[in-house]
Scaffold this motif. Structure first.
Motif, short mmCIF file in Angstrom:
data_model
loop_
_atom_site.label_atom_id
_atom_site.label_comp_id
_atom_site.label_asym_id
_atom_site.label_seq_id
_atom_site.Cartn_x
_atom_site.Cartn_y
_atom_site.Cartn_z
N VAL A 12 0.85 -1.19 0.00
CA VAL A 12 0.00 0.00 0.00
C VAL A 12 0.89 1.24 0.00
O VAL A 12 2.02 1.20 0.48
N GLN A 13 0.38 2.32 -0.55
CA GLN A 13 1.13 3.58 -0.54
C GLN A 13 0.99 4.26 0.82
O GLN A 13 0.02 4.04 1.55
N GLY A 16 -2.21 5.15 3.07
CA GLY A 16 -3.27 4.19 2.81
C GLY A 16 -3.63 3.38 4.03
O GLY A 16 -3.12 3.60 5.14
N SER A 17 -4.53 2.40 3.81
CA SER A 17 -5.04 1.58 4.90
C SER A 17 -5.01 0.10 4.54
O SER A 17 -5.09 -0.27 3.36
N LEU A 18 -4.89 -0.72 5.57
CA LEU A 18 -5.04 -2.17 5.44
C LEU A 18 -5.75 -2.67 6.68
O LEU A 18 -5.63 -2.07 7.76
N ASP A 84 -4.58 2.54 9.55
CA ASP A 84 -4.82 3.73 8.72
C ASP A 84 -3.59 4.63 8.76
O ASP A 84 -2.73 4.50 9.63
N VAL A 123 3.37 -6.69 5.40
CA VAL A 123 2.81 -5.37 5.10
C VAL A 123 3.95 -4.51 4.57
O VAL A 123 4.98 -4.35 5.24
N VAL A 125 4.72 -0.70 2.93
CA VAL A 125 4.20 0.64 2.69
C VAL A 125 5.23 1.40 1.86
O VAL A 125 6.37 1.62 2.31
#
Length: 127
Positions: A12-13, A16-18, A84, A123, A125
């Motif tokens: 994710v950039q 962003g959220s996961l 978030d 994860v 980022v």
């Protein structure tokens, strides 16, 4: 066999959220404490958040407060970590862990207090 299984990681950039999920294989964990840990390359595994599986007694480390939220869904035997405003420094493998009779925040931060671990989910980022 009793186990935990994480899912929801990915790329994710920044900003962003996961949402990570930790699913338990049986209802035994409903009386446990569940923690989310993370481990970045070359660093020690560190706690991010902890919760009682029934949803009470939530703790967070300071550097994720206001950005991450831990919650549980007993009907699904699943604990979640909503992440978030992600930052590149949040990049790590995230693990959920469960243990019993873990009451203090000091103990919740200790990897040795947990008897059950998931396999981890990556994860990443990007800036």
């Amino acid at each position: 066999q009793v186990n935990l299984a994480e899912s929801g990681g990915g790329l994710v950039q920044a900003g962003g959220s996961l949402r990570l999920s930790c699913a338990a294989s049986e209802r035994t964990f409903r009386s446990s404490t569940v923690a989310w840990f993370r481990q970045a390359p070359g660093k020690e595994r560190e706690v991010v958040a902890a919760i009682n599986w029934n949803g009470g007694n939530v703790d967070y480390v300071d550097f994720i407060k206001g950005r991450f939220t831990v919650s549980s869904d007993n009907a699904k035997d699943t604990v979640y970590l909503q992440m978030d405003s992600l930052k590149p420094e949040d990049t790590a493998v995230y693990y959920c862990a469960a243990g019993f009779s873990i009451y203090t925040w000091t103990n919740r931060r200790a990897t040795t207090k947990y008897d059950y671990w998931g396999q981890g989910t990556q994860v990443t980022v990007s800036p």
